[in-house]
Write a protein that holds these residues in place. Structure first.
Motif, mmCIF file in Angstrom:
data_model
loop_
_atom_site.group_PDB
_atom_site.id
_atom_site.type_symbol
_atom_site.label_atom_id
_atom_site.label_comp_id
_atom_site.label_asym_id
_atom_site.label_seq_id
_atom_site.Cartn_x
_atom_site.Cartn_y
_atom_site.Cartn_z
ATOM 1 N N LEU B 141 0.991 -0.832 0.060
ATOM 2 C CA LEU B 141 0.050 0.117 0.141
ATOM 3 C C LEU B 141 1.001 1.076 -0.135
ATOM 4 O O LEU B 141 0.393 2.284 -0.918
ATOM 5 N N LEU B 142 1.855 0.998 0.734
ATOM 6 C CA LEU B 142 2.837 2.528 0.907
ATOM 7 C C LEU B 142 3.774 3.002 -0.456
ATOM 8 O O LEU B 142 2.865 3.437 -1.569
ATOM 9 N N VAL B 145 0.928 4.666 -2.611
ATOM 10 C CA VAL B 145 0.215 5.641 -2.280
ATOM 11 C C VAL B 145 2.404 6.698 -3.379
ATOM 12 O O VAL B 145 1.865 7.635 -3.436
ATOM 13 N N VAL B 146 2.778 6.267 -2.742
ATOM 14 C CA VAL B 146 4.296 6.526 -3.127
ATOM 15 C C VAL B 146 4.371 6.263 -5.173
ATOM 16 O O VAL B 146 4.164 7.974 -5.140
ATOM 17 N N LEU B 148 1.594 6.747 -6.588
ATOM 18 C CA LEU B 148 0.396 7.529 -6.413
ATOM 19 C C LEU B 148 0.743 8.784 -6.993
ATOM 20 O O LEU B 148 0.298 9.772 -7.616
ATOM 21 N N TYR B 149 1.535 9.404 -5.999
ATOM 22 C CA TYR B 149 2.162 10.655 -5.549
ATOM 23 C C TYR B 149 3.045 10.896 -7.016
ATOM 24 O O TYR B 149 3.075 12.193 -6.942
ATOM 25 N N ILE B 150 3.984 10.365 -6.560
ATOM 26 C CA ILE B 150 4.828 10.359 -7.738
ATOM 27 C C ILE B 150 5.116 10.822 -8.873
ATOM 28 O O ILE B 150 5.447 11.577 -10.048
ATOM 29 N N PRO B 153 -2.172 8.264 -11.337
ATOM 30 C CA PRO B 153 -2.084 7.466 -11.610
ATOM 31 C C PRO B 153 -2.617 6.166 -13.290
ATOM 32 O O PRO B 153 -2.956 7.892 -14.132
ATOM 33 N N SER B 232 -7.491 0.163 -6.208
ATOM 34 C CA SER B 232 -8.937 1.011 -6.816
ATOM 35 C C SER B 232 -9.672 1.901 -5.646
ATOM 36 O O SER B 232 -9.964 3.119 -5.780
ATOM 37 N N PHE B 233 -9.724 1.169 -4.528
ATOM 38 C CA PHE B 233 -10.221 1.903 -3.308
ATOM 39 C C PHE B 233 -9.750 3.781 -3.123
ATOM 40 O O PHE B 233 -10.341 4.520 -2.414
ATOM 41 N N LEU B 234 -8.215 3.550 -3.091
ATOM 42 C CA LEU B 234 -7.102 4.560 -2.840
ATOM 43 C C LEU B 234 -7.349 5.753 -4.166
ATOM 44 O O LEU B 234 -6.808 6.525 -3.618
ATOM 45 N N GLY B 235 -7.640 5.339 -5.377
ATOM 46 C CA GLY B 235 -7.891 6.007 -6.080
ATOM 47 C C GLY B 235 -7.010 5.647 -7.502
ATOM 48 O O GLY B 235 -6.077 6.927 -7.985
ATOM 49 N N GLN B 239 -9.350 4.323 -12.854
ATOM 50 C CA GLN B 239 -10.771 5.247 -12.605
ATOM 51 C C GLN B 239 -11.915 4.344 -13.238
ATOM 52 O O GLN B 239 -11.851 4.869 -14.331
ATOM 53 N N PRO B 240 -13.023 4.572 -13.091
ATOM 54 C CA PRO B 240 -14.511 4.232 -13.350
ATOM 55 C C PRO B 240 -14.278 5.590 -14.420
ATOM 56 O O PRO B 240 -13.649 7.009 -14.292
ATOM 57 N N PRO B 241 -14.396 5.870 -15.656
ATOM 58 C CA PRO B 241 -15.672 4.940 -16.100
ATOM 59 C C PRO B 241 -14.355 3.660 -16.631
ATOM 60 O O PRO B 241 -15.364 2.586 -17.104
#
Lengths: 500, 304, 304
Positions: B141-142, B145-146, B148-150, B153, B232-235, B239-241
């Motif tokens: 998860l970390l 997130v990393v 995702l940030y850098i 997505p 996908s909960f974390l975005g 991504q939908p759609p």
């Protein structure tokens, strides 16, 4: 400790499984979020407040949302505004803290100063932005609060301050001491918190003699726990699980979902585009489908029972033709209506979050907008939601949920609409002026000014994309006489609970 | 190991494999299902893309098996009234890209590193193994997130995150087998005869290690899909759609007790795919192994 | 052997340092804790004060130096969120996770070896088919399905077991039961595959030729030989459990380290994240060491 609990468990197993607490005067409450802190000055945070507020720690006054009685006395018996605009509170006598010490004005002053102290990061100071307040002890049972600028709603603001003894250190405590009817008797982090009644409480003795708080993140499990008798109250369950009319109650939960628009970015700088955006959404279609029955269509960022709610303001109708026409008109004038708009959501923000935004996206696209959908995890979402906004951003509709159960719009208006409000997307001198005047006004004048602002923001400025006032659902064991209110999100006084 | 066949009326390999496939009806069904999945992955989005996005709030959570709505609605509809069958078909492409990509890259990288770690000198081996320890203890998860940030997505980043977290199991398994296999007689013999280390690893050791890795990889397919659904909960990632089976499962989660079909069908799709891959790999293990092949050929003859 | 362990401990220390450095710097790239800890309405001044109190305004290298200095004094820092020592928060949770992981993996290992071996004994037989299918379906089904359905059936419906929480042995049954399924499915498959190989290998055939009775063949010769990949995969699954079983912890309200880690990552409670990673990493390193020692035990030819 773990071994002990295992052995205990083995012994107690048989009794655990056959819940026979019909005669029991304690209750078990299952919360959706772990309580990681029991610091009185953090009780504005809902997971903490539901345990501490009015149970362990009390406040000078409290807002009665149950009977709609407005501001009611608690530790202060009465208050009045003095000539110079400051407020004088006359405190209740004969009140003791659970550690045995007496309650007086110095405790109130310490509680206030402690909560505002910059060396501990309490949440309270955010409600006191843009003002300085000085607490001054007059005598043992009288205290004055001087505010600059004057604060007509100061008694309301003081409902946010939990009173602690003068001896409380200016650092986070783990064993809160208060004047309330209950004391903390057990706290096993991550598992349970137990409160028990104290016998020297100043007020009426509540029917509930003790409470155990449990934490379960999954809504289906919370609902199941009340059904099996493992818990008595689950303040928040999923709308889908609320199927038993005997135990399940819905309540307007003071949360409002809205899409924040940034008026400094094209095409949202154009009034017609903002109107089209609002006309394109079929809000009615959501109710009873993706948004539970009982939710209201929003015309402000705070819910109806708030002061200065303007009944005359009408929610935008669903009119895709008019929306398309306005867009065409704007396009003809050279407005960049085809710029792709990003619809921004926060992951796991509210139930059906993703589906609601997907539906909004489709409705906007049908009206002629180009819309992308993007979800962010909390931290990144905050960067987009609060100022300073990122440079070079395109047009964004930031869908957020705002909570105001405090009865006055001032807890919302400045942040969301003033030119220098942290989440404001607009800069309108008339709005700034109305906010300033309303915040300084009292009585009917205050109400009238808030009403004017409500209408002006919604009809003339078309500040944002207001969506819904949400409802919450609670499940309550049938042996209890208790129903949730708008305040249930932020506090859960055990004294309100009776047995049938 | 690979003996030269001297049976005179040996049929062509393709015919032979077809016969062996026919002999194992489970494997046959698996192949047919996987073929269908692959076809849908290719044509799905263009074929049903539009229907799968068409919302209809009045038909939300429509139950399955209501023929009058039309065949697309046979599996029911989701929370926005979109036909689940069409959505599963459309989601196949993304699903295969994400899960296939993640499993393929983690298996590839993990296996190669594992072979190297097992066969190279102790110093290299030690370095690789300790690096695997680090990856194993780094919370996925970390990492997500990393990333995702850098990096932001995207499907590619999602594949990277999922692939990295799954590397250690292949690496450790491959290396453990190498440690054992390299001591066996035939490897020792090859070494004595002067075969290069690379040849020994890829010609002699890999074939022995591969079946176990295949078993893990097929089940990892399910695991990666389900991990994707929780991310996908974390975005991050899908991504939908846009849709994947994992995303559909996570969206249907809250309806599990009231509208089970929302998460059941995509879950079933994952189970069936995993099952098919596993049956196929089990069949391949036997069909490709000259010492085991008789099992299928015997049965084939009996059946035929 | 002692020198092997000493060398290994040193190498693992380097891994741990690498892990801590990576997590320290990467986690700080994921955003400002003040933005999450304080409400969105909080002023810039409040944010600055918050960062000041928690030392987040200093240059990152200064922060790192301070962290290392404290760590050398066995001080893991305080949890920002909980206002308690991070080590205390994590060790409480980790003890729960450790118990859950050990109990579950013991049960899984025993059950999977028995079922997998029996399945391999008659490949394609009735027991093999049933065992493979059920274990595969279990392993590829979403865990929250199983968890919620288990609660609905055993707690709400039958009233046999408590829905969730801790306090008695009964509370452990559902979480362990649900956690059991996936590693069981995977390990059964690996045992089965590995046993098929081992049973057809030369020395088992030799033993069989010598007239050794059936049962000892499987359990002494073959199993020992098949165990290498099996214990590797057991290790991988155990590591996953030591990192915490997030879904199970969330649904059953089990106070383990998985949910704590997720919450702390999302809340940017860096000290808790670091403490949790260090503790689980050490557990995983020790487990991997034990597994490597087990290889040598199972197969004396293996050298490192």
């Amino acid at each position: 400790m773990i071994r002990r609990s295992l052995i205990w468990g083995t012994l107690a197993a048989a009794t655990m499984l056959t819940p026979a607490f019909a005669q029991d005067s304690t209750v078990r409450i299952v919360l959706n979020e772990e309580v990681d802190l029991l610091e009185p000055c953090m009780s504005t945070r809902s997971n903490i407040g539901r345990v501490t507020l009015q149970n362990i720690n009390e406040t000078l006054a409290f807002l009665d949302l149950r009977q709609g009685g407005g501001l009611q006395p608690k530790l202060a018996e009465s208050w009045e505004q003095l000539e110079d605009g400051s407020w004088r509170f006359h405190l209740r006598q004969g009140v003791t803290f659970s550690d045995g010490t007496g309650f007086d004005a110095r405790d109130v002053k310490h509680s206030f100063d402690r909560a505002m102290d910059p060396s501990i990061t309490c949440e309270v100071p955010r409600y006191f932005g843009g003002m300085t307040i000085e607490a001054e002890v007059v005598d043992d049972h009288t205290i004055d609060f001087k505010a600059d600028p004057q604060q007509p709603i100061l008694p309301l603001l003081l409902t946010l301050i939990s009173i602690v003894p003068e001896e409380t250190p200016v650092e986070f405590v783990r064993e809160p001491i208060g004047t309330g009817p209950y004391t903390l008797t057990e706290w096993t982090p991550g598992q349970r918190i137990v409160l028990s009644q104290r016998d020297d409480y100043w007020g009426e003795t509540p029917a509930v003699t003790g409470a155990t708080y449990l934490f379960r993140a999954d809504p289906a499990v919370r609902a199941a726990m009340v059904a099996t008798g493992e818990a008595d109250i689950s303040p928040s369950i999923a709308a889908l699980d609320a199927t038993n009319p005997a135990t399940d109650f819905s309540y307007l939960d003071s949360e409002t979902v809205y899409g924040r628009l940034d008026h400094s970015v094209a095409p949202f700088d154009d009034l017609r585009v903002r109107k089209a955006l609002n006309l394109a959404i079929d809000r009615e279609a959501f109710i009873g489908t993706l948004v539970p029955e009982g939710a209201l269509l929003a015309s402000a960022v705070y819910p109806p029972p708030t002061l200065g709610w303007n009944e005359a303001v009408e929610v935008w109708p669903y009119d895709p033709e008019e929306a398309a026409r306005l867009l065409e008109e704007a396009r003809a004038d050279g407005v960049a209506v085809d710029t792709p708009i990003t619809l921004i959501g926060r992951t796991a923000n509210f139930p059906n979050n993703v589906e609601i935004l997907e539906a909004v996206q489709q409705m906007l696209q049908e009206a002629g907008f180009t819309v992308q959908l993007q979800f962010y995890e909390v931290a990144e979402f905050e960067d987009l939601y609060s100022k300073p906004y990122p440079e070079g951003r395109g047009p964004m509709v930031v869908v957020a949920m705002h909570d105001n159960s405090r009865g006055d719009p001032s807890f919302s208006m400045y942040f969301k609409y003033a030119s220098d409000g942290r989440q404001s997307g607009i800069s309108d001198p008339k709005v700034d002026d109305l906010i300033n005047r309303a915040q300084a006004a009292t009585g009917d004048e205050r109400e009238a000014l808030w009403k004017e602002l409500h209408a002006y923001l919604h009809d003339d400025v078309v500040a944002d994309l207001l969506l819904f006032h949400m409802v919450g659902f609670s499940r309550v064991n049938e042996r209890l006489d208790w129903t949730p209110t708008m305040a249930t999100n932020s506090q859960l006084p055990l004294a309100d609970i009776a047995f049938k | 190991m690979t003996s030269i066949d001297i049976i005179p009326d040996e049929p062509k390999p393709l015919v032979r494999f077809a016969r062996m496939l026919w002999a194992d009806k489970f494997a046959l069904a698996a192949v047919l299902f996987l073929t269908l999945v692959l076809v849908l992955a290719v044509i799905g989005p263009t074929w049903l893309g539009e229907v799968a996005q068409k919302q209809n709030l009045r038909g939300r959570n429509a139950p399955p098996f209501e023929w009058e709505r039309g065949w697309l609605w046979i599996l029911g509809a989701d929370a926005l009234g979109r036909p689940l069958l069409a959505r599963i078909v459309v989601a196949t492409q993304n699903t295969m890209m994400v899960a296939g990509g993640a499993v393929f890259f983690s298996a590839l990288i993990g296996t190669v590193l594992g072979l190297v770690a097992g066969y190279a000198g102790p110093r290299t081996g030690q370095a690789i193994m300790r690096l695997a320890d680090v990856i194993m203890s780094f919370p996925s998860l970390l990492l997500a997130v990393v990333v995702l940030y850098i990096l932001g997505p995207s499907i590619l980043n999602l594949v990277i995150v999922l692939a990295i977290t799954r590397i250690p199991v292949y690496l450790r398994t491959a290396r453990a087998e190498v440690l054992e296999v390299r001591e066996r007689m035939f490897v020792q013999a090859a070494r004595v005869m002067g075969a290069s280390p690379r040849r020994i690893v890829f010609r002699h050791i890999l074939p022995v290690v591969l079946p176990t890795l295949m078993t893990i990889a097929t089940l990892d397919f399910a695991f990666v899909m389900l991990a994707e659904s929780s991310l996908s909960f974390l975005g991050i990632g899908i991504q939908p759609p846009e849709i994947t089976w994992g995303l559909m499962i996570s969206q249907g989660r809250q309806y599990l007790t009231t509208a089970w079909w929302l998460s059941f069908w995509p879950g079933l799709a994952i189970i069936l795919t995993t099952l098919s891959l596993n049956l196929l790999s089990g069949w391949m293990r036997i069909a490709l192994d000259p010492t085991q092949r008789w099992r299928l050929e015997m049965r084939g003859r009996r059946n035929g | 052997m002692m020198s092997f362990i000493r060398k290994r401990a040193f190498a693992s220390l380097i891994s741990l340092i690498l892990l801590v450095v990576a997590v320290f710097f990467l986690s700080r790239l994921t955003g400002d804790p003040a933005a999450l800890y304080l409400p969105s309405e909080a002023s810039e001044e409040m944010r600055r004060q918050f960062r000041e109190i928690h030392g987040l305004n200093d240059p990152i290298l200064v922060q790192f130096g301070r962290y290392v200095w404290d760590l050398l004094h066995l001080d893991f820092g305080d949890s920002v969120r909980r206002a308690r020592p991070a080590f205390e928060v994590v060790s409480e949770a980790f003890l729960w996770t450790l118990q859950l992981a050990v109990i579950t993996m013991t049960l899984v290992t025993a059950a999977a070896i028995v079922v997998g071996s029996l399945a391999a004994f008659r490949v394609g037989g009735f027991f093999d088919r049933i065992a493979s299918l059920t274990s595969l379906i279990g392993a590829s089904a979403p865990d929250f399905w199983v968890a919620i359905v288990a609660i609905v059936v055993f707690s709400v419906g039958l009233g046999w077991l408590p829905t969730s929480g801790t306090g008695s042995v009964w509370h452990w049954i559902l979480p362990i039961g649900v956690l059991f399924i996936r590693p069981f499915g995977l390990i059964v498959q690996v045992v089965r595959g590995s046993m098929i190989n081992a049973l057809s290998s030369a020395y088992v055939k030799t033993a069989r030729a010598k007239g050794v009775r059936t049962r000892p063949i499987i359990f002494v010769h073959a199993l020992r030989n098949a165990m290498l990949p099996v214990i590797t995969v057991i290790g991988d699954q155990a590591a996953a459990l030591l990192n915490g079983a997030v879904v199970i912890e969330t649904i059953f309200g089990f106070p383990g380290v998985g949910k704590l880690m997720i919450d702390s990552i999302l809340q940017r409670d860096f000290n808790v994240v670091l403490a949790a990673i260090m503790i689980t990493a050490i557990a995983i390193f020790i487990m991997n060491l034990l597994i490597d020692l087990a290889y040598a035990l199972l197969d004396p030819r293996i050298r490192y």
